[in-house]
Design an enzyme around this catalytic site. Structure first.
Site, mmCIF file in Angstrom:
data_model
loop_
_atom_site.group_PDB
_atom_site.id
_atom_site.type_symbol
_atom_site.label_atom_id
_atom_site.label_comp_id
_atom_site.label_asym_id
_atom_site.label_seq_id
_atom_site.Cartn_x
_atom_site.Cartn_y
_atom_site.Cartn_z
ATOM 1 N N ASN A 92 0.796 -1.181 0.031
ATOM 2 C CA ASN A 92 0.015 -0.053 0.093
ATOM 3 C C ASN A 92 0.907 1.133 -0.102
ATOM 4 O OD1 ASN A 92 -1.921 2.032 0.629
ATOM 5 N ND2 ASN A 92 -2.201 1.411 2.626
ATOM 6 N N TRP A 93 0.890 1.734 -1.111
ATOM 7 C CA TRP A 93 1.841 3.078 -1.197
ATOM 8 C C TRP A 93 1.249 4.373 -0.542
ATOM 9 C CZ3 TRP A 93 4.418 3.224 -6.767
ATOM 10 C CH2 TRP A 93 5.328 2.090 -7.010
ATOM 11 N N LYS A 94 -0.019 4.290 -0.156
ATOM 12 C CA LYS A 94 -0.525 5.278 0.334
ATOM 13 C C LYS A 94 -0.336 6.716 -0.556
ATOM 14 C CE LYS A 94 0.351 3.335 4.779
ATOM 15 N NZ LYS A 94 0.328 3.523 6.388
ATOM 16 N N HIS B 123 -9.268 0.790 5.184
ATOM 17 C CA HIS B 123 -8.107 1.037 5.673
ATOM 18 C C HIS B 123 -8.352 1.846 7.095
ATOM 19 C CE1 HIS B 123 -3.942 2.254 6.713
ATOM 20 N NE2 HIS B 123 -3.563 1.175 5.814
ATOM 21 N N GLU C 172 -6.614 4.188 8.075
ATOM 22 C CA GLU C 172 -6.587 5.779 7.930
ATOM 23 C C GLU C 172 -7.951 6.249 7.245
ATOM 24 O OE1 GLU C 172 -2.940 5.372 5.777
ATOM 25 O OE2 GLU C 172 -1.994 4.872 7.940
ATOM 26 N N GLU D 110 -5.646 -5.520 10.515
ATOM 27 C CA GLU D 110 -4.145 -4.527 10.777
ATOM 28 C C GLU D 110 -4.460 -3.825 12.156
ATOM 29 O OE1 GLU D 110 -2.176 -3.066 6.880
ATOM 30 O OE2 GLU D 110 -4.013 -1.999 7.188
ATOM 31 N N GLY E 42 2.606 1.799 10.992
ATOM 32 C CA GLY E 42 3.245 2.978 10.767
ATOM 33 C C GLY E 42 4.206 3.354 12.179
ATOM 34 N N SER F 165 3.466 -2.524 10.209
ATOM 35 C CA SER F 165 4.891 -2.445 10.556
ATOM 36 C C SER F 165 5.711 -3.847 10.196
ATOM 37 C CB SER F 165 5.232 -2.327 11.913
ATOM 38 O OG SER F 165 4.883 -1.020 12.433
ATOM 39 N N GLY G 81 3.104 -1.365 4.283
ATOM 40 C CA GLY G 81 2.875 0.007 3.823
ATOM 41 C C GLY G 81 4.231 0.485 3.474
HETATM 42 C C1 PEP Z 1 -0.683 -0.019 6.150
HETATM 43 O O1 PEP Z 1 -0.703 1.125 6.116
HETATM 44 O O2 PEP Z 1 -1.466 -0.758 5.656
HETATM 45 C C2 PEP Z 1 0.504 -0.436 6.868
HETATM 46 C C3 PEP Z 1 0.564 -1.796 7.452
HETATM 47 O O3 PEP Z 1 1.545 0.496 6.966
HETATM 48 P P1 PEP Z 1 3.076 -0.032 7.707
HETATM 49 O O4 PEP Z 1 3.244 -1.221 7.004
HETATM 50 O O5 PEP Z 1 3.837 1.287 7.249
HETATM 51 O O6 PEP Z 1 2.906 -0.076 8.955
#
Ligand code: PEP
Length: 252
Positions: free
Chosen positions: A11-13, A98, A100, A166, A172, A211, A232
């Site tokens: 997921n490049w956000k 998600h 976010e 998640e 993050g 993470s 992410g």
């Molecule tokens: C995500 O945003 O779905 C995610 C898992 O981010 P990260 O890997 O940066 O924690």
């Protein structure tokens, strides 16, 4: 039980530019030998989905989007992007719900469910995200929260979906749940899907996200019931993402 091909999704956000799309070819250069064993997916920002599909031509890397409208029909919705448009651009998957989107855009389970329904109607595979906050875990409510999210966010009657567990506090951040904690929630998600879909639930992949990095990927993949990962930060650079994909036991 149906065989489930592991899925590792990036997921490049809201990161990257057109130049970042070269990471897709670089990724393929590293993971091609593992492509039959593990499915790799990149979800760039929507504006780059079509270009990403072109970049991924001739590879087995799938391309997806990070969100879609809950409204399926073409209509006056300024700024919205329909699932049908994403499918038309060549996307195969779309992330919905998600954390976010849930926290920054106030998206409740009912809206997440309608987005997943719109995705399914357009022929996309929704990756439906669920997960508890730090406070909910500390209160001993992680299972109750995640179970309720799965029951309310996952549409009935069509198991052509992926679920991503998640924990919000792990996204993050620096900390991840223990292997036992991941396995416990994945078991709960699977049982909740079985209650919804019966035998059809056996084909649903349940990903862990939060993470995941080249350092901890092998540990995450060792947790019972984990069918892959939603990644992410560590998906932005081909070298890191490839190390995660190649760290899956099926890729060895
Ligand atoms: C995500 O945003 O779905 C995610 C898992 O981010 P990260 O890997 O940066 O924690």
């Amino acid at each position: 039980m149906a065989a489930r091909k592991p899925l590792i999704a990036g997921n490049w956000k809201m990161f990257g530019r057109q130049s970042s799309l070269s990471e897709i070819k670089a990724l393929w250069g590293a993971i091609a030998p593992a492509a039959e064993a593990v499915e790799a997916l990149i979800c760039p920002p929507a504006v780059y989905v079509g270009q990403a599909v072109w970049q991924a031509r001739g590879t087995q890397i799938s391309i997806g989007a990070q969100d879609c409208s809950a409204v399926g029909d073409d209509s006056a919705r300024t700024g919205e992007i329909s699932a049908a448009m994403l499918a038309d651009a060549g996307a195969k998957y779309v992330i919905v719900g998600h954390s976010e989107r849930r926290s920054q855009h106030g998206e409740p389970d009912a809206l997440v469910r309608r987005k997943a329904e719109a995705a399914l109607a357009a022929g996309l595979i929704p990756i439906i995200c669920v997960g508890e906050t730090q406070v909910e875990r500390a209160d001993g409510r992680a299972s109750a929260v995640v179970g309720a999210q799965v029951r309310s966010s996952v549409p009935d009657g069509n198991a052509a979906i992926v679920v991503a567990y998640e924990p919000v506090w792990a996204i993050g951040g620096a900390s991840t749940p223990t292997v036992a904690e991941i396995a416990e929630i994945h078991g709960l998600v699977r049982a909740t899907l079985v209650a919804k879909f019966g035998e059809g639930a056996s084909g649903v992949r349940i990903l862990y996200g939060g993470s995941v990095s080249p350092k901890n990927a092998a540990e995450v993949f060792s947790a019972e019931g984990v069918d892959g990962a939603l990644v992410g930060r560590a998906s932005l650079k081909a070298a890191d993402f490839a190390a995660i994909i190649l760290g899956h036991p099926a890729a060895k």
